[in-house]
Design an enzyme around this catalytic site. Structure first.
Site, PDB file in Angstrom:
ATOM      1  N   HIS A  82      75.962   9.007  50.504  1.00 24.94           N
ATOM      2  CA  HIS A  82      75.952  10.460  50.716  1.00 24.94           C
ATOM      3  C   HIS A  82      77.164  10.854  51.538  1.00 24.94           C
ATOM      4  O   HIS A  82      77.532  10.176  52.485  1.00 24.94           O
ATOM      5  CB  HIS A  82      74.677  10.880  51.443  1.00 24.94           C
ATOM      6  CG  HIS A  82      74.267  12.286  51.109  1.00 24.94           C
ATOM      7  ND1 HIS A  82      73.396  12.593  50.096  1.00 24.94           N
ATOM      8  CD2 HIS A  82      74.646  13.473  51.646  1.00 24.94           C
ATOM      9  CE1 HIS A  82      73.234  13.899  50.027  1.00 24.94           C
ATOM     10  NE2 HIS A  82      73.992  14.466  50.953  1.00 24.94           N
ATOM     11  N   ARG A 168      70.597  27.639  54.703  1.00 24.35           N
ATOM     12  CA  ARG A 168      71.732  27.360  55.605  1.00 24.35           C
ATOM     13  C   ARG A 168      73.051  27.744  54.940  1.00 24.35           C
ATOM     14  O   ARG A 168      73.970  28.235  55.604  1.00 24.35           O
ATOM     15  CB  ARG A 168      71.744  25.869  55.990  1.00 24.35           C
ATOM     16  CG  ARG A 168      70.654  25.498  56.980  1.00 24.35           C
ATOM     17  CD  ARG A 168      70.545  23.981  57.146  1.00 24.35           C
ATOM     18  NE  ARG A 168      71.786  23.369  57.552  1.00 24.35           N
ATOM     19  CZ  ARG A 168      72.225  22.193  57.108  1.00 24.35           C
ATOM     20  NH1 ARG A 168      71.526  21.487  56.237  1.00 24.35           N
ATOM     21  NH2 ARG A 168      73.368  21.708  57.541  1.00 24.35           N
ATOM     22  N   SER A 183      69.118  16.699  57.266  1.00 22.41           N
ATOM     23  CA  SER A 183      69.178  17.080  55.854  1.00 22.41           C
ATOM     24  C   SER A 183      69.534  15.845  55.010  1.00 22.41           C
ATOM     25  O   SER A 183      68.863  15.521  54.022  1.00 22.41           O
ATOM     26  CB  SER A 183      70.230  18.186  55.688  1.00 22.41           C
ATOM     27  OG  SER A 183      70.604  18.339  54.347  1.00 22.41           O
ATOM     28  N   LYS A 187      66.711  13.193  52.715  1.00 26.28           N
ATOM     29  CA  LYS A 187      66.868  12.943  51.264  1.00 26.28           C
ATOM     30  C   LYS A 187      66.968  11.442  50.996  1.00 26.28           C
ATOM     31  O   LYS A 187      66.450  10.945  50.014  1.00 26.28           O
ATOM     32  CB  LYS A 187      68.132  13.636  50.732  1.00 26.28           C
ATOM     33  CG  LYS A 187      67.989  15.148  50.649  1.00 26.28           C
ATOM     34  CD  LYS A 187      69.105  15.772  49.822  1.00 26.28           C
ATOM     35  CE  LYS A 187      70.412  15.937  50.569  1.00 26.28           C
ATOM     36  NZ  LYS A 187      70.441  16.997  51.568  1.00 26.28           N
TER      37      LYS A 187
HETATM   38  N1  URA Z   1      74.988  17.259  52.876  1.00 29.75           N
HETATM   39  C1  URA Z   1      73.651  17.474  52.990  1.00 29.75           C
HETATM   40  O1  URA Z   1      72.872  16.966  52.191  1.00 29.75           O
HETATM   41  N2  URA Z   1      73.229  18.246  53.971  1.00 29.75           N
HETATM   42  C2  URA Z   1      74.049  18.820  54.874  1.00 29.75           C
HETATM   43  O2  URA Z   1      73.574  19.500  55.750  1.00 29.75           O
HETATM   44  C3  URA Z   1      75.440  18.593  54.753  1.00 29.75           C
HETATM   45  C4  URA Z   1      75.894  17.806  53.738  1.00 29.75           C
END
Ligand code: URA
Length: 434
Positions: A82, A168, A183, A187
Site C-alpha cells: 500500500h 476525508r 485507514s 484495509k
Molecule cells: N491511502 C489510504 O488508504 N488512506 C489514506 O488515508 C491515505 C492513503
C-alpha cells in the site's frame, strides 16, 4: 454515549477510550452517526492528533467494521502492498500482477483518489466494465484462482474506511498521521495478508511533507502490523516530483500497460522492481533482495507479468479489447502543450501542483460522489535534473474545454523551476523501516 461528546472530547485534546472509538465507528458504519458529525470529529483529529493507543483502537474498529478475511485456506502466502498516496503513483497496477506472476498471490483493498493524489480504483475503472466492488466470496475465489485481486472497500470489506475515506477526500481531513495509518492498516488487516510492503511517500506531492513526518507514519504502521501479528516493511520514497510521466486515470493506466510491456519510464519501472522484490522477500519467496530482483525482472521481461495483468482484469470484468488497444481508453477532447519559458536545468516539478491541476481538470472529486473524468490529466515531459531548451514542451495537458486548460495553466507553470545551474536528480528511496 453521544457522538457530540466524543467530538468535543477530541476538540479539547483529550484521549478517547477504545470503547468510545469502537462505538463511534460502529455508529458511523451503520449510518446512525451522520457525515457532518464524523467530518467534525475527523477535523478535530487532524488538529489535535491521537495517541498511538487511540490509533491502534481506530484501526481495529475500522478493520472490524466488516469481514476480516482469513486467507490461510485459500492463499496462505498472500502478500499485500500500500502506498500512502502520491501523484502519478500507479505502482499497484504493475506490482500486483508482477508479484503474482512470480508465484505469490496478491490480495488487496485499494482506494480512490484522495485530495490531490490519485487512486488505484479510479485508474482501474477507466477500463470499461472493470468491477471494483467485490463480495468476500468473489475476493477469495479470485485470489485462489487467478492469484491477484484488487477491490475497493465494500459493505463486506472495511466499510468504515470506505465511508470515512470518501468524507476525508472532500473535507480537508486527509493530512493526519493517525487517520492515514488507521485507514491503510484497517484495509490491510481486513484483506488478511500476513506480509505487507508499505510505500510511504514524502515530499511536495505527498501528505507527509518532511522525512520526520514520513518516518513517524512508517514506524506507526509497522508497529500496528506488529501488534496485529503481521510482518511489514516500509519504504520512504520521494514524491517531490510525479512518479513516471502520466498523471490522470486512463493516462496512468496506459503507462502501467507500457511498463508491463517493457516500455515504461525508467524511474517508475525501477520503483516497481524494488517494491515487487521486497514483496517476494517479505512473503518468504526469495531469500535476499538480489535473488528476488532476478525473479521479478525475469517475470517482467518475459511477459509473465503482462499475462497475469490480463487474467486479473478479465476476472474483474474489464474489457480486454481496451487493454490490448489502449487507444480505446477514455481520451480527453483537447491536448495542449505547456512549454519552457527559458533554457536551463529543471530544479523542481512540484508534484502537489501537478496533482491539483489533474483534480481541477476532473481527474478527482470536489464533492463526495462526484464522477471522475477518466480521460483528463497531464503528461510530464521533463524530470528534475534534466536540461530543457526554451519552448520545449514541459507538460501536455489533456482537458475537455479551453476553459479547463486556462484554469490549470498558471498552476502548472508555477510548478516548474528552471535555473541556469545544474540540478541533481532526487534520491528515489530515503530509507527502509523494518
Ligand atoms: N491511502 C489510504 O488508504 N488512506 C489514506 O488515508 C491515505 C492513503
Amino acid at each position: 454515549m453521544r457522538a457530540v461528546d466524543i467530538i468535543a472530547k477530541k476538540r479539547d485534546k483529550q484521549e478517547l477510550t477504545a470503547q468510545e472509538i469502537e462505538w463511534f465507528i460502529q455508529g458511523f458504519t451503520r449510518g446512525e452517526i451522520p457525515d457532518y458529525q464524523v467530518a467534525a470529529w475527523a477535523m478535530a483529529v487532524v488538529l489535535n492528533g491521537m495517541t498511538n493507543e487511540e490509533t491502534v483502537a481506530l484501526t481495529l474498529a475500522m478493520a472490524r467494521s466488516g469481514e476480516m478475511l482469513d486467507l490461510s485456506l485459500v492463499a496462505p502466502t498472500a502478500v499485500d502492498k500500500h502506498s500512502t498516496g502520491g501523484v502519478g503513483d500507479k505502482t499497484t497496477l504493475v506490482v500486483a500482477p508482477l508479484v503474482a506472476a512470480c508465484g505469490l498471490p496478491v490480495g488487496k483493498i485499494s482506494g480512490r483518489g484522495l485530495g490531490f493524489s490519485g487512486g488505484t480504483l479510479d485508474k482501474l475503472e477507466s477500463i470499461r466494465g472493470f468491477r471494483a466492488n467485490l463480495t468476500r466470496e468473489q475476493f477469495l475465489r479470485q485470489l485462489a484462482e487467478v492469484g491477484v485481486v484488487v477491490c475497493g472497500q465494500t459493505a463486506d470489506l472495511a466499510p468504515a474506511d470506505g465511508k470515512l475515506y470518501a468524507l476525508r477526500d472532500v473535507t480537508g481531513t486527509v493530512r493526519s498521521i493517525p487517520l492515514i495509518a488507521s485507514s491503510i492498516m484497517s484495509k490491510k488487516i481486513a484483506a488478511g495478508a500476513r506480509a505487507i510492503v508499505l510505500d510511504v511517500k514524502v515530499g511536495l506531492g505527498a501528505f507527509m511533507k518532511t522525512l520526520a513526518e514520513a518516518e513517524e507514519l512508517a514506524k506507526l504502521m509497522v508497529e500496528i502490523a506488529r501488534q496485529t501479528e503481521r510482518k511489514a516493511v516500509a519504504y520512504l520514497s520521494d514524491m517531490n516530483q510525479p512518479l513516471g510521466v502520466a498523471v490522470g486515470n486512463a493516462l496512468e493506466l496506459r503507462e502501467a500497460i507500457d511498463t508491463l510491456q517493457n516500455r515504461g519510464p525508467r524511474d517508475f519501472e525501477e520503483h516497481c522492481l524494488e517494491i515487487a522484490s521486497r514483496m517476494l522477500v517479505i512473503g518468504g519467496q526469495s531469500s535476499s533482495m538480489e535473488a528476488a530482483r532476478l525473479v521479478v525482472e525475469q517475470a517482467l521481461r518475459n511477459g509473465a507479468a503482462w499475462q497475469k495483468f490480463l487474467a486479473w482484469i478479465e476476472a474483474q470484468g474489464g474489457d480486454l479489447e481496451v487493454v490490448l488497444d489502449p487507444q480505446k481508453l477514455p481520451r480527453s477532447e483537447i491536448q495542449r502543450e505547456i512549454c519552457a519559458p527559458v533554457s536551463g536545468y529543471v530544479h523542481r516539478i512540484d508534484a502537489e501542483k501537478v496533482g491539483t491541476a489533474a483534480v481541477l481538470l476532473g481527474a478527482g472529486r470536489a464533492k463526495k460522489g462526484d464522477a471522475v473524468d477518466y480521460g483528463v490529466g497531464i503528461e510530464v515531459h521533463h524530470k528534475v535534473g534534466e536540461v530543457v531548451h526554451k519552448s520545449d514542451p514541459l507538460f501536455t495537458v489533456h482537458a475537455n474545454t479551453e476553459a479547463d486548460i486556462q484554469k490549470v495553466g498558471d498552476l502548472l507553470s508555477e510548478a516548474v523551476v528552471i535555473r541556469e545551474e545544474p540540478a541533481e536528480p532526487p534520491v528515489h528511496f530515503y530509507g527502509v523501516i523494518e
